[in-house]
Design a protein around this motif. Sequence first.
Motif, mmCIF file in Angstrom:
data_model
loop_
_atom_site.group_PDB
_atom_site.id
_atom_site.type_symbol
_atom_site.label_atom_id
_atom_site.label_comp_id
_atom_site.label_asym_id
_atom_site.label_seq_id
_atom_site.Cartn_x
_atom_site.Cartn_y
_atom_site.Cartn_z
ATOM 1 N N SER A 287 0.861 -1.184 0.000
ATOM 2 C CA SER A 287 0.000 0.000 0.000
ATOM 3 C C SER A 287 0.894 1.230 0.000
ATOM 4 O O SER A 287 2.081 1.153 0.302
ATOM 5 C CB SER A 287 -0.916 0.007 1.228
ATOM 6 N N GLY A 288 0.306 2.346 -0.350
ATOM 7 C CA GLY A 288 1.049 3.598 -0.331
ATOM 8 C C GLY A 288 0.890 4.367 -1.619
ATOM 9 O O GLY A 288 0.226 3.926 -2.557
ATOM 10 N N GLU A 289 1.519 5.529 -1.642
ATOM 11 C CA GLU A 289 1.479 6.403 -2.805
ATOM 12 C C GLU A 289 2.576 7.443 -2.690
ATOM 13 O O GLU A 289 3.225 7.546 -1.651
ATOM 14 C CB GLU A 289 0.112 7.077 -2.939
ATOM 15 N N VAL B 61 5.064 -2.588 2.761
ATOM 16 C CA VAL B 61 5.032 -3.961 2.257
ATOM 17 C C VAL B 61 4.831 -4.907 3.433
ATOM 18 O O VAL B 61 5.534 -4.814 4.441
ATOM 19 C CB VAL B 61 6.352 -4.327 1.537
ATOM 20 N N THR B 62 3.873 -5.801 3.301
ATOM 21 C CA THR B 62 3.702 -6.910 4.237
ATOM 22 C C THR B 62 3.913 -8.175 3.424
ATOM 23 O O THR B 62 3.209 -8.411 2.436
ATOM 24 C CB THR B 62 2.294 -6.907 4.862
ATOM 25 N N ALA B 63 4.912 -8.961 3.824
ATOM 26 C CA ALA B 63 5.269 -10.165 3.081
ATOM 27 C C ALA B 63 5.182 -11.382 3.994
ATOM 28 O O ALA B 63 5.605 -11.326 5.152
ATOM 29 C CB ALA B 63 6.679 -10.031 2.516
ATOM 30 N N VAL B 64 4.647 -12.479 3.454
ATOM 31 C CA VAL B 64 4.458 -13.708 4.213
ATOM 32 C C VAL B 64 5.152 -14.855 3.488
ATOM 33 O O VAL B 64 4.869 -15.102 2.311
ATOM 34 C CB VAL B 64 2.952 -14.034 4.378
ATOM 35 N N SER B 65 6.066 -15.515 4.197
ATOM 36 C CA SER B 65 6.762 -16.663 3.628
ATOM 37 C C SER B 65 7.438 -17.450 4.742
ATOM 38 O O SER B 65 8.012 -16.864 5.663
ATOM 39 C CB SER B 65 7.834 -16.215 2.631
ATOM 40 N N ASP B 66 7.391 -18.763 4.642
ATOM 41 C CA ASP B 66 8.106 -19.590 5.610
ATOM 42 C C ASP B 66 9.622 -19.502 5.415
ATOM 43 O O ASP B 66 10.377 -19.896 6.298
ATOM 44 C CB ASP B 66 7.623 -21.043 5.555
ATOM 45 N N ASP B 67 10.062 -18.966 4.286
ATOM 46 C CA ASP B 67 11.494 -18.748 4.068
ATOM 47 C C ASP B 67 12.070 -17.798 5.117
ATOM 48 O O ASP B 67 13.267 -17.852 5.420
ATOM 49 C CB ASP B 67 11.759 -18.170 2.674
ATOM 50 N N PHE B 68 11.246 -16.929 5.678
ATOM 51 C CA PHE B 68 11.712 -15.965 6.670
ATOM 52 C C PHE B 68 12.112 -16.623 7.996
ATOM 53 O O PHE B 68 12.870 -16.046 8.764
ATOM 54 C CB PHE B 68 10.644 -14.906 6.959
ATOM 55 N N ALA B 69 11.619 -17.819 8.256
ATOM 56 C CA ALA B 69 11.860 -18.483 9.542
ATOM 57 C C ALA B 69 13.346 -18.664 9.837
ATOM 58 O O ALA B 69 13.766 -18.551 10.993
ATOM 59 C CB ALA B 69 11.142 -19.826 9.585
ATOM 60 N N SER B 70 14.145 -18.922 8.828
ATOM 61 C CA SER B 70 15.572 -19.190 9.032
ATOM 62 C C SER B 70 16.443 -17.946 8.813
ATOM 63 O O SER B 70 17.656 -18.040 8.828
ATOM 64 C CB SER B 70 16.033 -20.307 8.093
ATOM 65 N N MET B 71 15.821 -16.786 8.643
ATOM 66 C CA MET B 71 16.571 -15.559 8.347
ATOM 67 C C MET B 71 16.503 -14.573 9.496
ATOM 68 O O MET B 71 15.487 -14.474 10.181
ATOM 69 C CB MET B 71 15.981 -14.854 7.117
ATOM 70 N N SER B 72 17.566 -13.799 9.639
ATOM 71 C CA SER B 72 17.540 -12.685 10.587
ATOM 72 C C SER B 72 16.623 -11.599 10.021
ATOM 73 O O SER B 72 16.299 -11.606 8.828
ATOM 74 C CB SER B 72 18.950 -12.119 10.776
ATOM 75 N N LYS B 73 16.227 -10.659 10.847
ATOM 76 C CA LYS B 73 15.379 -9.550 10.384
ATOM 77 C C LYS B 73 16.075 -8.768 9.269
ATOM 78 O O LYS B 73 15.448 -8.350 8.303
ATOM 79 C CB LYS B 73 15.017 -8.603 11.531
ATOM 80 N N VAL B 74 17.392 -8.586 9.416
ATOM 81 C CA VAL B 74 18.145 -7.858 8.392
ATOM 82 C C VAL B 74 18.085 -8.602 7.057
ATOM 83 O O VAL B 74 17.838 -8.000 6.006
ATOM 84 C CB VAL B 74 19.612 -7.633 8.828
ATOM 85 N N GLN C 154 14.691 -8.182 5.410
ATOM 86 C CA GLN C 154 14.559 -6.868 4.784
ATOM 87 C C GLN C 154 15.337 -6.825 3.464
ATOM 88 O O GLN C 154 14.843 -6.326 2.453
ATOM 89 C CB GLN C 154 15.093 -5.782 5.728
ATOM 90 N N GLN C 155 16.551 -7.366 3.479
ATOM 91 C CA GLN C 155 17.380 -7.380 2.280
ATOM 92 C C GLN C 155 16.725 -8.173 1.149
ATOM 93 O O GLN C 155 16.809 -7.781 -0.018
ATOM 94 C CB GLN C 155 18.765 -7.955 2.586
ATOM 95 N N LEU C 156 16.068 -9.268 1.509
ATOM 96 C CA LEU C 156 15.385 -10.085 0.508
ATOM 97 C C LEU C 156 14.299 -9.279 -0.199
ATOM 98 O O LEU C 156 14.154 -9.340 -1.423
ATOM 99 C CB LEU C 156 14.773 -11.324 1.170
ATOM 100 N N ILE C 157 13.553 -8.490 0.548
ATOM 101 C CA ILE C 157 12.479 -7.669 -0.024
ATOM 102 C C ILE C 157 13.063 -6.508 -0.834
ATOM 103 O O ILE C 157 12.577 -6.179 -1.916
ATOM 104 C CB ILE C 157 11.530 -7.146 1.069
ATOM 105 N N ILE D 220 8.753 -2.240 5.687
ATOM 106 C CA ILE D 220 8.591 -3.669 5.432
ATOM 107 C C ILE D 220 8.252 -4.409 6.722
ATOM 108 O O ILE D 220 8.934 -4.244 7.731
ATOM 109 C CB ILE D 220 9.886 -4.272 4.835
ATOM 110 N N LYS D 221 7.211 -5.234 6.639
ATOM 111 C CA LYS D 221 6.870 -6.163 7.721
ATOM 112 C C LYS D 221 6.886 -7.562 7.131
ATOM 113 O O LYS D 221 6.280 -7.791 6.080
ATOM 114 C CB LYS D 221 5.494 -5.852 8.302
ATOM 115 N N THR D 222 7.575 -8.474 7.805
ATOM 116 C CA THR D 222 7.677 -9.848 7.313
ATOM 117 C C THR D 222 7.128 -10.812 8.361
ATOM 118 O O THR D 222 7.286 -10.589 9.560
ATOM 119 C CB THR D 222 9.133 -10.216 6.981
ATOM 120 N N PHE D 223 6.500 -11.866 7.881
ATOM 121 C CA PHE D 223 5.894 -12.865 8.753
ATOM 122 C C PHE D 223 6.066 -14.257 8.155
ATOM 123 O O PHE D 223 6.024 -14.403 6.936
ATOM 124 C CB PHE D 223 4.376 -12.623 8.898
#
Length: 84
Positions: free
Chosen positions: A22-24, A30-43, A46-49, A67-70
Amino acid sequence: MDAQAIEAILREQLNLNEVFVSGENAHFNVTAVSDDFASMSKVKQQQLIYAPLMQYISSNEIHALSIKTFTVEKWKQVRLLNGL
């Protein structure tokens, strides 16, 4: 650059279960959902996005990106808590 274009880029280039943008005016959330995030640090999350969007950030088509990741499970919990 609009929210739909960013969403399409992220869907195409990343392994995401869900993505919401969302935005303009070059400021986007950005809200992103992926189980790939489970093994990653927050940094790393963010870099992936950021990675597929760097050319748009560099050209200032995207000026600010929040960015929010879940993981899928965490996203389910958030949605239940917020009545979504």
